[in-house]
Motif scaffolding. Structure first.
Motif, PDB file in Angstrom:
ATOM      1  N   THR A 306       0.827  -1.206   0.000  1.00 53.44           N
ATOM      2  CA  THR A 306       0.000   0.000   0.000  1.00 53.44           C
ATOM      3  C   THR A 306       0.863   1.258   0.000  1.00 53.44           C
ATOM      4  O   THR A 306       0.598   2.215  -0.740  1.00 53.44           O
ATOM      5  N   LEU A 307       1.896   1.266   0.831  1.00 49.02           N
ATOM      6  CA  LEU A 307       2.786   2.426   0.874  1.00 49.02           C
ATOM      7  C   LEU A 307       3.452   2.666  -0.479  1.00 49.02           C
ATOM      8  O   LEU A 307       3.545   3.810  -0.946  1.00 49.02           O
ATOM      9  N   PHE A 308       3.919   1.589  -1.102  1.00 51.08           N
ATOM     10  CA  PHE A 308       4.599   1.734  -2.388  1.00 51.08           C
ATOM     11  C   PHE A 308       3.659   2.324  -3.443  1.00 51.08           C
ATOM     12  O   PHE A 308       3.984   3.318  -4.106  1.00 51.08           O
ATOM     13  N   VAL A 309       2.490   1.722  -3.584  1.00 45.37           N
ATOM     14  CA  VAL A 309       1.572   2.121  -4.651  1.00 45.37           C
ATOM     15  C   VAL A 309       0.957   3.491  -4.373  1.00 45.37           C
ATOM     16  O   VAL A 309       0.826   4.321  -5.276  1.00 45.37           O
ATOM     17  N   PHE A 330      -8.534  -0.531  -5.576  1.00 46.39           N
ATOM     18  CA  PHE A 330      -7.903  -1.853  -5.583  1.00 46.39           C
ATOM     19  C   PHE A 330      -7.113  -2.113  -4.296  1.00 46.39           C
ATOM     20  O   PHE A 330      -7.070  -3.243  -3.814  1.00 46.39           O
ATOM     21  N   LEU A 331      -6.497  -1.074  -3.744  1.00 47.40           N
ATOM     22  CA  LEU A 331      -5.766  -1.255  -2.490  1.00 47.40           C
ATOM     23  C   LEU A 331      -6.722  -1.568  -1.346  1.00 47.40           C
ATOM     24  O   LEU A 331      -6.427  -2.406  -0.479  1.00 47.40           O
ATOM     25  N   ALA A 332      -7.878  -0.908  -1.332  1.00 47.65           N
ATOM     26  CA  ALA A 332      -8.864  -1.188  -0.291  1.00 47.65           C
ATOM     27  C   ALA A 332      -9.367  -2.621  -0.394  1.00 47.65           C
ATOM     28  O   ALA A 332      -9.484  -3.340   0.614  1.00 47.65           O
ATOM     29  N   PHE A 351      -1.036 -13.987  -3.774  1.00 48.42           N
ATOM     30  CA  PHE A 351      -1.874 -13.949  -4.975  1.00 48.42           C
ATOM     31  C   PHE A 351      -2.947 -12.875  -4.876  1.00 48.42           C
ATOM     32  O   PHE A 351      -3.338 -12.275  -5.886  1.00 48.42           O
ATOM     33  N   VAL A 352      -3.449 -12.604  -3.671  1.00 50.29           N
ATOM     34  CA  VAL A 352      -4.408 -11.513  -3.487  1.00 50.29           C
ATOM     35  C   VAL A 352      -3.760 -10.182  -3.840  1.00 50.29           C
ATOM     36  O   VAL A 352      -4.339  -9.343  -4.547  1.00 50.29           O
ATOM     37  N   VAL A 353      -2.531  -9.986  -3.356  1.00 53.57           N
ATOM     38  CA  VAL A 353      -1.793  -8.761  -3.674  1.00 53.57           C
ATOM     39  C   VAL A 353      -1.536  -8.672  -5.176  1.00 53.57           C
ATOM     40  O   VAL A 353      -1.715  -7.613  -5.790  1.00 53.57           O
ATOM     41  N   ALA A 354      -1.128  -9.779  -5.784  1.00 51.84           N
ATOM     42  CA  ALA A 354      -0.854  -9.794  -7.228  1.00 51.84           C
ATOM     43  C   ALA A 354      -2.101  -9.445  -8.022  1.00 51.84           C
ATOM     44  O   ALA A 354      -2.044  -8.691  -9.006  1.00 51.84           O
ATOM     45  N   ALA A 355      -3.258  -9.973  -7.593  1.00 55.64           N
ATOM     46  CA  ALA A 355      -4.510  -9.693  -8.304  1.00 55.64           C
ATOM     47  C   ALA A 355      -4.853  -8.207  -8.231  1.00 55.64           C
ATOM     48  O   ALA A 355      -5.291  -7.611  -9.233  1.00 55.64           O
ATOM     49  N   GLY A 359      -4.963  -5.608 -11.373  1.00 52.38           N
ATOM     50  CA  GLY A 359      -6.114  -4.762 -11.658  1.00 52.38           C
ATOM     51  C   GLY A 359      -5.707  -3.318 -11.874  1.00 52.38           C
ATOM     52  O   GLY A 359      -6.200  -2.650 -12.802  1.00 52.38           O
ATOM     53  N   ILE A 360      -4.801  -2.818 -11.044  1.00 50.96           N
ATOM     54  CA  ILE A 360      -4.322  -1.444 -11.201  1.00 50.96           C
ATOM     55  C   ILE A 360      -3.627  -1.263 -12.550  1.00 50.96           C
ATOM     56  O   ILE A 360      -3.886  -0.293 -13.280  1.00 50.96           O
TER      57      ILE A 360
END
Length: 371
Positions: A306-309, A330-332, A351-355, A359-360
């Protein structure tokens, strides 16, 4: 010692950067070994000091002629001293903290001294900004040294005051000053640091599991980790880095200093902190790929990404770009998804993070135009 015009990033700068990325890897190890609220806060303090020393030298070398022997000698000297600092990161809150604090101060002094010398070669321009910057920076440097001497229990508070002093120095330096900064060089330096830091996060994770017994769970986690790292790369380098550079280049001259400070020096700090959080999670997941990750590891993964994006989106907004709503959405969703899959094998949080990152990337495509 002043460059006649814009210049690409030089090899001496890359050499300098590598030592600071080594400091980030040491910070990652320190954080992973003390993944508690107190440990994280101490890592944030150290991370700021490391980042501030690096970003100061980035400003110093931006207008400097990196082919000039004096510039190279000072930069290489700072690199050597920074290596001692980097190797002492894990001692910073122990009884021998001066092994970190003293080299840190020397690196900063070398950078400030070179910055003043280079700025004085600007003919017909006021040098008040860089003089204010050097003068007020001395307060923070004195506090870092004091913090290295006092009892470790008091040290975090002294270094917190040093950070406040750094922020005051940056604010005072930006007042009524036009800084001579090349947008392409500034953007490239930050981009190179980001990509090296992402690569180091994978090296840390790979080193942690290099001698582990091979298993399907380990292989799956490794694939997912690489996928997340690649998508993180895409959210920054796919289009945003160029948009940052273009937005900064379009700013009026009187805004170049404050904008470089806010969009690059400040907004990129939580971005690098996000890489550290991501790397900590990868190291812990790699060590236990077939066991559900702890709440601290899941938090490190989610907050790090989250911090990175979000920080890269903030940097773009500061440079005149649009608010990237897709990232917020998408982060939420990603954070909710991480809570739901936390009891499962750690490959699923990855995989949740990758998805979410995919999406972003798909929604943004080539990226919104800057305003």
């Amino acid at each position: 010692m002043r460059a006649p015009g814009g210049q690409p990033v030089a090899f001496v700068e890359l050499f300098f950067d590598l030592v600071f990325v080594f400091a980030i890897t040491q910070l990652t190890v320190l954080t992973a070994h003390d993944l508690t609220p107190d440990g994280i806060l101490r890592s944030i303090l150290l991370g700021w000091l490391i980042w501030w020393a690096w970003t100061q030298f980035t400003w110093t070398l931006n207008p400097a002629d990196t082919t000039h022997p004096t510039v190279r000698i000072i930069t290489l000297s700072a690199t050597a001293v920074a290596l001692v600092m980097s190797a002492s990161v894990q001692r910073a809150f122990g009884d021998d903290a001066l092994w970190f604090a003293l080299p840190y101060v020397v690196v900063r002094i070398l950078g400030l001294g070179l910055q003043v010398l280079v700025d004085l070669e600007r003919v017909g321009q006021s040098h008040a900004g860089v003089v204010r910057w050097a003068g007020f920076s001395s307060i923070g440097l004195a506090l870092v040294l004091i913090g290295g001497i006092v009892d470790p229990s008091v040290r975090p508070w002294i270094w917190l005051l040093a950070i406040v002093a750094d922020l005051v120095a940056a604010a005072m330096a930006g007042r009524n000053t036009i800084w001579d900064l090349d947008p392409g060089h500034l953007s490239e330096r930050h981009g190179l640091f980001v990509i090296i830091a992402i690569g180091e996060s994978l090296i840390i994770a790979g080193t942690a599991v290099a001698n582990d017994e091979r298993s399907f769970a380990l292989a799956s986690a490794a694939v997912a980790a690489i996928l997340v790292a690649a998508l993180l790369w895409w959210t920054y380098f796919g289009w945003l880095k160029e948009a940052l550079e273009e937005g900064y280049a379009a700013a009026p001259p009187e805004r170049n200093g404050p904008l470089a400070r806010d969009a690059f020096s400040l907004a990129h700090f939580p971005l690098i902190a996000g890489i550290v959080g991501f790397a900590v999670a990868l190291e812990e997941i790699g060590a236990h790929p077939d066991e559900p990750a702890s709440a601290a590891v899941i938090a490190s993964l989610g907050i790090g990404v989250t911090l990175f994006v979000a920080s890269s989106a903030l940097a773009l907004r500061l440079c005149g770009g649009r608010v990237l709503l897709a990232r917020v959405v998408f982060l939420a969703v990603m954070l909710v998804g991480l809570v739901l899959v936390a009891p499962m094998a750690p490959v699923w949080p990855l995989f949740v993070v990758a998805a979410a990152l995919l999406g972003i990337v798909l929604v943004e495509g080539a990226g919104p135009a800057t305003e």
